[in-house]
Design an enzyme around this catalytic site. Sequence first.
Site, PDB file in Angstrom:
ATOM      1  CG  ASP A 193      -0.208  -0.022   2.528  1.00 11.85           C
ATOM      2  OD1 ASP A 193       0.925  -0.532   2.558  1.00 11.85           O
ATOM      3  OD2 ASP A 193      -0.764   0.460   3.523  1.00 11.85           O
ATOM      4  CG  HIS A 194       3.186   2.812   2.624  1.00  4.35           C
ATOM      5  ND1 HIS A 194       3.673   3.749   3.496  1.00  4.35           N
ATOM      6  CD2 HIS A 194       1.957   2.503   3.082  1.00  4.35           C
ATOM      7  CE1 HIS A 194       2.792   3.985   4.445  1.00  4.35           C
ATOM      8  NE2 HIS A 194       1.744   3.228   4.216  1.00  4.35           N
ATOM      9  CD  GLU A 195       3.570   3.414  -4.936  1.00  3.80           C
ATOM     10  OE1 GLU A 195       4.366   2.809  -5.691  1.00  3.80           O
ATOM     11  OE2 GLU A 195       2.391   3.058  -4.781  1.00  3.80           O
TER      12      GLU A 195
END
Length: 344
Positions: free
Chosen positions: A194-196
């Site tokens: 869900d995070h880059e």
Amino acid sequence: IGSGLCVFSKHPIQEFTQHVYTLNGYPYMVHHGDWFCGKAVGLLVLHLSGLVLNVYVTHLHAEYNRQKDIYLTHRVAQAWELAQFIHHTSKKADVVLLCGDLNLHPKDLGCRLLKEWTGLHDAYLETRDFKGSEEGCTMVPENCYVNQRELEPFPFGIRIDYVLYKAVSGFYISCKTLRTTTGHDPHSGSPLSDHEALMATLCVRHSPPQHPPSPTHGPEGSQLISVLKEAWRELDLGVAQARWWATFASYVIGLGLLLLAFLCALAAGGGVREVAILLWTPSVGLLLGAGAVYLFHMQEAKGLSGARAELQHVLGRAREAQDSGPESRPALLLGQQEGDGTEE
């Protein structure tokens, strides 16, 4: 359940340790789960080409609701605890590197407190070459795992993951490149997280001996004092709230004990004995629950009071240094500036 952080290193790890934050949210907020996983900071020591590199990895408490952030005080306390941990464990390091999900926007109090006290630089702001998500965001609306409602006020997303660094002992460090992923794995088409992800290339070189002015003077010193005051006020509010909940729980405990005594009297007198026995179990449950709330919030107040006392002490020292004139260079603020002296 239980704290965990992971680092893969191309170079041999000389030493490592982990420190769990004193405050980690609330156990009764089961649907958030931060208390159960227990946020922490990890430290690894690497030796690279004659350099001593302290690498810190961390994950702070999530925000969940920016408009009504019930975890703000805990996150500020964690940011201060992280800053203190770095401050006290990096004295022998040539290079300090902090990576992780801080769950803090760049201008949030916790982020400013961390940077001001440790002297760490933000790779996104310092890099010569950036490629990736718009404005360096690491939570982007295009990611299918992200709650779109939370990102409505932020059309490009939010930047809450960081690569922060500084060099000491006569070295100079700069960020050559910084890259982020952009929402989708090029092979499968679905996000990996869900995070880059962030990838930074840092360059370290020797810098000539120099004697910068004490950071407590001029705009830098004023900025440090300002952010210390702001953090102290936030922790003070947190202490007051924690003590209010502890006091409320103590009243509930008192009422619970009176209720149990009343039920015991009813049961002994007969008549409505069955009703008294039926009410006994929920009364005991209420008493135990109130006791748990009391103990937790007393511990919370103790943790926040400790952080507040540290801030108050540092704030007093910073004020003294600022008032004493440029000839004074207090030990507590030396080493916070990049390349702030010789090897000696």
